[in-house]
Design an enzyme around this catalytic site. Structure first.
Site, PDB file in Angstrom:
ATOM      1  N   ASN A   8      96.418  -0.801  -4.107  1.00 10.12           N
ATOM      2  CA  ASN A   8      96.188   0.393  -4.929  1.00 10.12           C
ATOM      3  C   ASN A   8      94.724   0.627  -5.272  1.00 10.12           C
ATOM      4  O   ASN A   8      94.384   1.663  -5.820  1.00 10.12           O
ATOM      5  CB  ASN A   8      97.052   0.327  -6.187  1.00 10.12           C
ATOM      6  CG  ASN A   8      98.526   0.490  -5.830  1.00 10.12           C
ATOM      7  OD1 ASN A   8      98.864   0.826  -4.696  1.00 10.12           O
ATOM      8  ND2 ASN A   8      99.390   0.204  -6.783  1.00 10.12           N
ATOM      9  N   ARG A  40     102.946   8.597  -0.630  1.00  7.68           N
ATOM     10  CA  ARG A  40     102.435   9.529  -1.638  1.00  7.68           C
ATOM     11  C   ARG A  40     100.927   9.434  -1.757  1.00  7.68           C
ATOM     12  O   ARG A  40     100.241  10.408  -2.072  1.00  7.68           O
ATOM     13  CB  ARG A  40     103.101   9.199  -2.973  1.00  7.68           C
ATOM     14  CG  ARG A  40     102.479   9.862  -4.157  1.00  7.68           C
ATOM     15  CD  ARG A  40     103.113   9.435  -5.444  1.00  7.68           C
ATOM     16  NE  ARG A  40     102.311   9.819  -6.579  1.00  7.68           N
ATOM     17  CZ  ARG A  40     102.212  11.059  -7.056  1.00  7.68           C
ATOM     18  NH1 ARG A  40     102.883  12.006  -6.456  1.00  7.68           N
ATOM     19  NH2 ARG A  40     101.456  11.345  -8.074  1.00  7.68           N
ATOM     20  N   CYS A  87     110.507  10.302  -4.878  1.00  9.76           N
ATOM     21  CA  CYS A  87     110.844   9.050  -4.197  1.00  9.76           C
ATOM     22  C   CYS A  87     111.820   8.311  -5.106  1.00  9.76           C
ATOM     23  O   CYS A  87     112.241   8.797  -6.145  1.00  9.76           O
ATOM     24  CB  CYS A  87     109.586   8.219  -3.949  1.00  9.76           C
ATOM     25  SG  CYS A  87     108.870   7.568  -5.457  1.00  9.76           S
ATOM     26  N   ARG A 104     107.447  12.184  -9.241  1.00  5.25           N
ATOM     27  CA  ARG A 104     106.071  12.063  -8.723  1.00  5.25           C
ATOM     28  C   ARG A 104     105.348  13.427  -8.662  1.00  5.25           C
ATOM     29  O   ARG A 104     104.973  13.918  -7.606  1.00  5.25           O
ATOM     30  CB  ARG A 104     106.078  11.399  -7.331  1.00  5.25           C
ATOM     31  CG  ARG A 104     106.890  10.149  -7.183  1.00  5.25           C
ATOM     32  CD  ARG A 104     106.551   9.020  -8.149  1.00  5.25           C
ATOM     33  NE  ARG A 104     105.225   8.464  -8.002  1.00  5.25           N
ATOM     34  CZ  ARG A 104     104.918   7.482  -7.150  1.00  5.25           C
ATOM     35  NH1 ARG A 104     105.833   7.015  -6.349  1.00  5.25           N
ATOM     36  NH2 ARG A 104     103.691   6.994  -7.097  1.00  5.25           N
ATOM     37  N   ASP A 119     104.609  -1.532 -12.154  1.00  3.69           N
ATOM     38  CA  ASP A 119     104.819  -2.127 -10.831  1.00  3.69           C
ATOM     39  C   ASP A 119     105.284  -3.577 -10.907  1.00  3.69           C
ATOM     40  O   ASP A 119     105.585  -4.174  -9.871  1.00  3.69           O
ATOM     41  CB  ASP A 119     103.539  -2.052  -9.995  1.00  3.69           C
ATOM     42  CG  ASP A 119     103.200  -0.611  -9.647  1.00  3.69           C
ATOM     43  OD1 ASP A 119     102.083  -0.356  -9.179  1.00  3.69           O
ATOM     44  OD2 ASP A 119     104.053   0.260  -9.876  1.00  3.69           O
ATOM     45  N   ARG A 161     105.162  -2.541   2.937  1.00  5.45           N
ATOM     46  CA  ARG A 161     104.161  -1.537   2.559  1.00  5.45           C
ATOM     47  C   ARG A 161     103.158  -2.105   1.575  1.00  5.45           C
ATOM     48  O   ARG A 161     102.023  -1.655   1.497  1.00  5.45           O
ATOM     49  CB  ARG A 161     104.856  -0.325   1.926  1.00  5.45           C
ATOM     50  CG  ARG A 161     105.747   0.428   2.862  1.00  5.45           C
ATOM     51  CD  ARG A 161     106.213   1.716   2.229  1.00  5.45           C
ATOM     52  NE  ARG A 161     105.095   2.447   1.643  1.00  5.45           N
ATOM     53  CZ  ARG A 161     105.249   3.511   0.871  1.00  5.45           C
ATOM     54  NH1 ARG A 161     106.455   3.946   0.577  1.00  5.45           N
ATOM     55  NH2 ARG A 161     104.192   4.139   0.383  1.00  5.45           N
TER      56      ARG A 161
HETATM   57  C1  EPZ Z   1      99.876   4.800  -8.977  1.00  2.64           C
HETATM   58  O1  EPZ Z   1     100.736   5.850  -8.614  1.00  2.64           O
HETATM   59  C2  EPZ Z   1     100.317   3.623  -8.139  1.00  2.64           C
HETATM   60  N1  EPZ Z   1     100.205   3.970  -6.723  1.00  2.64           N
HETATM   61  C3  EPZ Z   1     101.764   3.283  -8.459  1.00  2.64           C
HETATM   62  O2  EPZ Z   1     102.084   2.099  -7.719  1.00  2.64           O
HETATM   63  C4  EPZ Z   1     101.878   2.964  -9.944  1.00  2.64           C
HETATM   64  O3  EPZ Z   1     103.230   2.711 -10.245  1.00  2.64           O
HETATM   65  C5  EPZ Z   1     101.370   4.161 -10.760  1.00  2.64           C
HETATM   66  O4  EPZ Z   1     100.010   4.472 -10.371  1.00  2.64           O
HETATM   67  C6  EPZ Z   1     101.379   3.882 -12.253  1.00  2.64           C
HETATM   68  O5  EPZ Z   1     100.597   2.772 -12.535  1.00  2.64           O
HETATM   69  C7  EPZ Z   1      99.005   3.869  -6.123  1.00  2.64           C
HETATM   70  O6  EPZ Z   1      98.015   3.536  -6.748  1.00  2.64           O
HETATM   71  C8  EPZ Z   1      98.970   4.196  -4.651  1.00  2.64           C
HETATM   72  P1  EPZ Z   1     100.438   8.162 -11.794  1.00  2.64           P
HETATM   73  P2  EPZ Z   1     100.408   7.354  -9.114  1.00  2.64           P
HETATM   74  O7  EPZ Z   1      99.874   9.437 -11.278  1.00  2.64           O
HETATM   75  O8  EPZ Z   1      98.950   7.520  -9.223  1.00  2.64           O
HETATM   76  C9  EPZ Z   1     102.992  11.300 -14.185  1.00  2.64           C
HETATM   77  C10 EPZ Z   1     103.245   0.800  -6.163  1.00  2.64           C
HETATM   78  O9  EPZ Z   1     104.365   0.259  -6.245  1.00  2.64           O
HETATM   79  N2  EPZ Z   1     102.184  12.315 -13.495  1.00  2.64           N
HETATM   80  O10 EPZ Z   1      99.574   7.243 -12.577  1.00  2.64           O
HETATM   81  O11 EPZ Z   1     101.171   8.289  -8.283  1.00  2.64           O
HETATM   82  C11 EPZ Z   1     103.916  10.554 -13.233  1.00  2.64           C
HETATM   83  O12 EPZ Z   1     105.134  11.246 -13.060  1.00  2.64           O
HETATM   84  C12 EPZ Z   1     103.058   2.219  -6.668  1.00  2.64           C
HETATM   85  O13 EPZ Z   1     102.209   0.246  -5.704  1.00  2.64           O
HETATM   86  C13 EPZ Z   1     102.275  13.635 -13.910  1.00  2.64           C
HETATM   87  O14 EPZ Z   1     103.010  13.959 -14.827  1.00  2.64           O
HETATM   88  O15 EPZ Z   1     101.023   7.334 -10.577  1.00  2.64           O
HETATM   89  C14 EPZ Z   1     104.132   9.257 -13.948  1.00  2.64           C
HETATM   90  O16 EPZ Z   1     105.144   9.410 -14.912  1.00  2.64           O
HETATM   91  C15 EPZ Z   1     104.373   2.836  -7.149  1.00  2.64           C
HETATM   92  N3  EPZ Z   1     101.509  14.571 -13.274  1.00  2.64           N
HETATM   93  C16 EPZ Z   1     102.806   9.014 -14.668  1.00  2.64           C
HETATM   94  O17 EPZ Z   1     102.151  10.290 -14.699  1.00  2.64           O
HETATM   95  C17 EPZ Z   1     100.642  14.233 -12.264  1.00  2.64           C
HETATM   96  O18 EPZ Z   1      99.955  15.131 -11.733  1.00  2.64           O
HETATM   97  C18 EPZ Z   1     101.898   8.036 -13.966  1.00  2.64           C
HETATM   98  O19 EPZ Z   1     101.760   8.493 -12.619  1.00  2.64           O
HETATM   99  C19 EPZ Z   1     100.572  12.880 -11.862  1.00  2.64           C
HETATM  100  C20 EPZ Z   1     101.339  11.938 -12.495  1.00  2.64           C
END
Ligand code: EPZ
Length: 453
Positions: free
Chosen positions: A24, A94, A118, A123, A309, A401
């Site tokens: 990440n 994603r 997913c 997401r 995670d 992955r």
């Molecule tokens: C990152 O995903 C990680 N992925 C995820 O890890 C991790 O679970 C997540 O951050 C939270 O820590 C990578 O870094 C590739 P977010 P990301 O945007 O960035 C909401 C793994 O297993 N949100 O921080 O997609 C969203 O729905 C993966 O390695 C909005 O509302 O997560 C969530 O509830 C899974 N609007 C919260 O924010 C947006 O535009 C956090 O999502 C974006 C997100």
């Protein structure tokens, strides 16, 4: 070829394991190379499927890359005429959304497929789009794609907090776009994850002007150009945490090298509360446990809270604690697909909204289970390590992955686990060269006593 794991539980994990580079952290850094001119050399990039997919997309976007003999990844932008991240790739990963900010900032245009949902949740990307609009982009939605255009971007103050708090990828995308914007950008309610700090460190090494990464307020002074640079990506705190939980779960004694206390304070606190012994070193954590656990309540929150995670992995340990534990998921309220599979193994967990109410049981019992997403797959491997008998874990492409040959690392710690073809009938496995002698012997014994799966 579809594969599965056979895991024979009951062997404590003992020894030392070194975690790989962080998936990440690596992914946004790889996409940010699109912002640069010249050669970048990245060390500690993990050899994962998601990295391979990212390099394929970057190649389509004009980025030449290759591994040096020492394993370092060398990259250079040689063509700048592409601007699309196609659906067939984004729907699988994603993280391709990270192409949005760099393409918009460097090439003035981006056409990125909306990622869709997913297994862990909806997401959304509304906060990503809010950031790009704030910087002056025109955004349109066309047949499932986000089309963003801007001859140039202009820095400004942006509040990036959403219904679930901060967004990691949203923060990264705005930082990357703002790096080449005219003027200063300030992100309020930025994500504080260590992976954001790693991205900022790499971009600053390329000549960016980013301050405050790792805090809720990040300031980016836009520059005209970014050059390539040499950088070492941080170690994977989620892989480290997964091995730490596995060591505790199996009443083992494991030194996890690459685990940094400052990245894992919430997990260390939860494990200590459960009765696990941990010695924190500079760049390692030494975990020992007697296999008896006290119940603990855990809430998954944005960093520095407990990492979502690692939520399914700690749930395995709590399913064997002497009492009732409650796991609350504040980031992905539906991230409980692992609960049904753990209950198949004899756990007693009830999902109530964004809570998992866990009544500890004496033991888990091996059975065939289905992996569903990256971290839920890791949780099932951990459960197999401690369940009585053999656990068959199907669809393990999910785990590849985010973990590089996890079964090899676990075998080195003494686990009895084998990766075999998905159609390897358990009765044939004993004849399969893929099965380790230890597993073959245990499996033949198991097959004599058990009915077929
Ligand atoms: C990152 O995903 C990680 N992925 C995820 O890890 C991790 O679970 C997540 O951050 C939270 O820590 C990578 O870094 C590739 P977010 P990301 O945007 O960035 C909401 C793994 O297993 N949100 O921080 O997609 C969203 O729905 C993966 O390695 C909005 O509302 O997560 C969530 O509830 C899974 N609007 C919260 O924010 C947006 O535009 C956090 O999502 C974006 C997100």
């Amino acid at each position: 070829m579809l594969e599965k794991f056979f895991v024979h539980g009951g062997t404590p994990l003992v020894g030392t394991v070194r975690v790989n580079g962080s998936k990440n952290a690596a992914l946004p850094i790889l996409y940010s190379v699109l912002l640069t001119r010249g050669t970048t050399v990245l060390h500690n990039i993990p050899p994962l499927c998601d990295v391979t997919s990212t390099l394929e997309l970057l190649a389509d976007l004009g980025v030449k890359s290759g591994r040096r003999p020492d394993g370092a990844l060398e990259l250079e932008v040689v063509k700048e005429d592409g601007f699309e991240a196609p659906y067939e790739l984004v729907r699988k990963m994603r993280a391709s959304i990270y192409a949005l900010g760099p393409l918009l900032a460097k090439r003035g245009r981006a056409r990125v497929s909306r990622p869709g949902g997913c297994n862990i949740g909806v997401r959304p990307i509304d906060l990503h789009l809010k950031g790009m609009l704030a910087l002056g982009a025109r955004i349109a939605n066309e047949q499932g794609y986000v089309v963003a255009e801007a001859p140039y971007l202009t820095g400004r103050r942006i509040y990036l907090g959403g219904a679930s708090g901060s967004t990691v990828s949203g923060t990264a995308n705005v930082i990357m776009a703002a790096a080449l914007a005219r003027g200063t950008t300030v992100i309020d309610h930025a994500a504080c994850e260590p992976e954001i700090v790693d991205l900022a460190n790499y971009l600053n090494a390329c000549g960016a002007g980013i301050a405050g990464a790792g805090t809720p307020v990040v300031t980016i002074e836009g520059v005209r150009e970014l050059h390539g640079s040499e950088y070492r990506v941080m170690s994977d705190r989620i892989e480290a945490g997964t091995f730490m939980i596995g060591a505790a779960l199996t009443a083992g004694d494991v030194r996890v090298e690459g685990a940094r206390f400052e990245h894992l304070a919430a997990l260390i606190d939860a494990l200590e509360a459960a009765g696990v012994s941990l010695q924190v070193e500079d760049d390692a954590v030494h975990v020992t446990s007697d296999g008896d656990f006290r119940p603990v309540d855990v809430t998954a929150l944005p960093y520095p809270g407990f990492p979502t995670d690692l939520q399914s992995q700690i749930t395995v340990l709590l399913s064997l604690a002497g009492g009732i534990s409650v796991v609350t998921e504040k980031i992905y309220p539906d991230r409980f697909i692992h609960v049904a599979e753990l209950n198949r193994l004899g756990a007693n967990i009830r999902k109530e909204g964004n809570l998992a109410i866990i009544h500890g049981v004496e033991r888990l019992s091996g059975a065939p289970v289905m992996a569903s997403d990256l971290r839920a797959s890791a949780c099932l491997v951990l459960a197999g390590l401690v369940a009585d008998g053999v656990t068959e874990i199907n669809r393990i492409y999910h785990i590849d992955r985010g973990y590089h040959r996890i079964e090899e690392s676990l075998k080195e710690l003494g686990a009895v686990i084998d990766r075999v073809p998905a159609d390897a009938d358990s009765a044939l496995l004993s004849l399969s060269p893929a099965a380790s002698p230890a597993l073959r012997e245990k499996l033949v014994e198991y097959l004599r006593s058990a009915t077929s799966f």
